[in-house]
Scaffold this motif. Structure first.
Motif, mmCIF file in Angstrom:
data_model
loop_
_atom_site.group_PDB
_atom_site.id
_atom_site.type_symbol
_atom_site.label_atom_id
_atom_site.label_comp_id
_atom_site.label_asym_id
_atom_site.label_seq_id
_atom_site.Cartn_x
_atom_site.Cartn_y
_atom_site.Cartn_z
ATOM 1 N N PHE A 70 14.874 -4.469 8.627
ATOM 2 C CA PHE A 70 14.717 -5.835 8.136
ATOM 3 C C PHE A 70 13.541 -6.473 8.875
ATOM 4 C CE2 PHE A 70 19.312 -5.080 7.514
ATOM 5 C CZ PHE A 70 19.361 -5.278 6.152
ATOM 6 N N THR A 71 12.815 -7.314 8.171
ATOM 7 C CA THR A 71 11.635 -7.967 8.739
ATOM 8 C C THR A 71 11.689 -9.457 8.402
ATOM 9 O OG1 THR A 71 10.284 -7.728 6.750
ATOM 10 C CG2 THR A 71 10.278 -5.863 8.300
ATOM 11 N N PRO A 72 10.752 -10.229 8.913
ATOM 12 C CA PRO A 72 10.685 -11.637 8.506
ATOM 13 C C PRO A 72 10.549 -11.790 6.984
ATOM 14 C CG PRO A 72 9.394 -11.334 10.485
ATOM 15 C CD PRO A 72 9.823 -9.954 10.025
ATOM 16 N N LYS A 73 9.977 -10.790 6.308
ATOM 17 C CA LYS A 73 9.854 -10.861 4.847
ATOM 18 C C LYS A 73 11.221 -10.814 4.174
ATOM 19 C CE LYS A 73 5.187 -9.147 4.444
ATOM 20 N NZ LYS A 73 4.273 -8.215 3.828
ATOM 21 N N THR A 74 12.189 -10.176 4.826
ATOM 22 C CA THR A 74 13.553 -10.150 4.285
ATOM 23 C C THR A 74 14.104 -11.569 4.216
ATOM 24 O OG1 THR A 74 13.919 -7.973 5.303
ATOM 25 C CG2 THR A 74 15.872 -9.198 4.585
ATOM 26 N N LEU A 75 14.039 -12.262 5.333
ATOM 27 C CA LEU A 75 14.549 -13.636 5.371
ATOM 28 C C LEU A 75 13.734 -14.561 4.482
ATOM 29 C CD1 LEU A 75 15.487 -14.041 9.124
ATOM 30 C CD2 LEU A 75 16.992 -13.623 7.171
ATOM 31 N N ALA A 76 12.426 -14.364 4.437
ATOM 32 C CA ALA A 76 11.572 -15.192 3.570
ATOM 33 C C ALA A 76 11.978 -15.003 2.112
ATOM 34 C CB ALA A 76 10.106 -14.840 3.778
ATOM 35 N N PHE A 77 12.244 -13.757 1.712
ATOM 36 C CA PHE A 77 12.652 -13.520 0.331
ATOM 37 C C PHE A 77 13.984 -14.214 0.045
ATOM 38 C CE2 PHE A 77 14.958 -11.475 -3.019
ATOM 39 C CZ PHE A 77 14.009 -11.385 -4.014
ATOM 40 N N LEU A 78 14.948 -14.060 0.938
ATOM 41 C CA LEU A 78 16.266 -14.667 0.703
ATOM 42 C C LEU A 78 16.195 -16.191 0.684
ATOM 43 C CD1 LEU A 78 18.447 -12.248 2.847
ATOM 44 C CD2 LEU A 78 18.323 -12.364 0.339
ATOM 45 N N ARG A 79 15.357 -16.775 1.527
ATOM 46 C CA ARG A 79 15.186 -18.246 1.499
ATOM 47 C C ARG A 79 14.551 -18.697 0.186
ATOM 48 N NH1 ARG A 79 13.171 -17.670 7.196
ATOM 49 N NH2 ARG A 79 15.004 -18.085 8.470
ATOM 50 N N ALA A 80 13.545 -17.956 -0.250
ATOM 51 C CA ALA A 80 12.884 -18.294 -1.519
ATOM 52 C C ALA A 80 13.863 -18.132 -2.681
ATOM 53 C CB ALA A 80 11.654 -17.419 -1.725
ATOM 54 N N LEU A 81 14.700 -17.116 -2.617
ATOM 55 C CA LEU A 81 15.709 -16.913 -3.656
ATOM 56 C C LEU A 81 16.685 -18.088 -3.700
ATOM 57 C CD1 LEU A 81 17.130 -15.227 -5.799
ATOM 58 C CD2 LEU A 81 18.280 -13.986 -3.940
ATOM 59 N N LYS A 82 17.050 -18.589 -2.539
ATOM 60 C CA LYS A 82 17.962 -19.743 -2.498
ATOM 61 C C LYS A 82 17.346 -20.956 -3.198
ATOM 62 C CE LYS A 82 20.939 -22.286 0.605
ATOM 63 N NZ LYS A 82 21.447 -22.411 1.962
ATOM 64 N N ARG A 83 16.040 -21.140 -3.028
ATOM 65 C CA ARG A 83 15.345 -22.280 -3.666
ATOM 66 C C ARG A 83 15.087 -22.048 -5.148
ATOM 67 N NH1 ARG A 83 12.319 -21.558 1.000
ATOM 68 N NH2 ARG A 83 10.635 -20.655 -0.211
ATOM 69 N N ASN A 84 15.019 -20.790 -5.561
ATOM 70 C CA ASN A 84 14.632 -20.438 -6.941
ATOM 71 C C ASN A 84 15.667 -19.506 -7.558
ATOM 72 O OD1 ASN A 84 11.708 -21.489 -6.872
ATOM 73 N ND2 ASN A 84 11.848 -20.217 -5.059
ATOM 74 N N ASN A 85 16.903 -19.875 -7.500
ATOM 75 C CA ASN A 85 17.973 -18.970 -7.903
ATOM 76 C C ASN A 85 18.128 -18.936 -9.432
ATOM 77 O OD1 ASN A 85 20.347 -17.482 -8.195
ATOM 78 N ND2 ASN A 85 21.104 -18.188 -6.216
ATOM 79 N N ASP A 86 17.242 -18.195 -10.067
ATOM 80 C CA ASP A 86 17.392 -17.953 -11.506
ATOM 81 C C ASP A 86 16.880 -16.552 -11.821
ATOM 82 O OD1 ASP A 86 14.591 -18.032 -12.839
ATOM 83 O OD2 ASP A 86 14.598 -19.887 -11.672
ATOM 84 N N ARG A 87 17.362 -16.022 -12.914
ATOM 85 C CA ARG A 87 17.092 -14.624 -13.264
ATOM 86 C C ARG A 87 15.611 -14.337 -13.507
ATOM 87 N NH1 ARG A 87 21.685 -11.618 -14.164
ATOM 88 N NH2 ARG A 87 23.581 -12.841 -14.397
ATOM 89 N N GLU A 88 14.897 -15.239 -14.130
ATOM 90 C CA GLU A 88 13.473 -15.010 -14.414
ATOM 91 C C GLU A 88 12.662 -14.928 -13.125
ATOM 92 O OE1 GLU A 88 12.072 -14.088 -17.292
ATOM 93 O OE2 GLU A 88 14.144 -14.054 -17.972
ATOM 94 N N TRP A 89 12.931 -15.841 -12.197
ATOM 95 C CA TRP A 89 12.236 -15.804 -10.907
ATOM 96 C C TRP A 89 12.512 -14.462 -10.216
ATOM 97 C CZ3 TRP A 89 13.354 -15.014 -5.812
ATOM 98 C CH2 TRP A 89 12.389 -15.395 -4.885
ATOM 99 N N PHE A 90 13.779 -14.058 -10.191
ATOM 100 C CA PHE A 90 14.154 -12.808 -9.540
ATOM 101 C C PHE A 90 13.522 -11.598 -10.231
ATOM 102 C CE2 PHE A 90 17.038 -9.170 -8.991
ATOM 103 C CZ PHE A 90 16.959 -9.035 -7.613
#
Length: 94
Positions: free
Chosen positions: A3-23
């Protein structure tokens, strides 16, 4: 790959943009920075479990939780989990 800082960055971004198209547009990032490191962790745990807890299963096909949420009976309709998790069933039960 751990796991890297990119892991947490992705999960934080997912929390802000939680929709199927973004994912869907960023699924390769999810695979690289979240899922693959978790699979590597599970492989390591499978190795370790053989020595001290052979009854526990640490197999990605069994242990790794899906990213998609079951929203059928939930008031929260966000479609994706914003964390990565696993469980370790007992192979001698059931």
């Amino acid at each position: 790959m751990p796991f890297t800082p990119k892991t947490l960055a992705f999960l934080r971004a997912l929390k802000r943009n939680n929709d199927r198209e973004w994912f869907k547009a960023r699924k390769d990032d999810y695979e690289q920075h979240v899922r693959e490191p978790m699979i590597m962790l599970l492989a390591r745990l499978a190795d370790d479990f053989r020595r001290f807890a052979p009854e526990l299963v640490a197999d990605p096909k069994v242990s790794l939780y899906r990213i998609y949420r079951d929203t059928r009976f939930s008031a929260d309709k966000t479609p994706l989990k914003t964390n990565v998790a696993a469980h370790f069933p007992n192979r001698t039960m059931g």
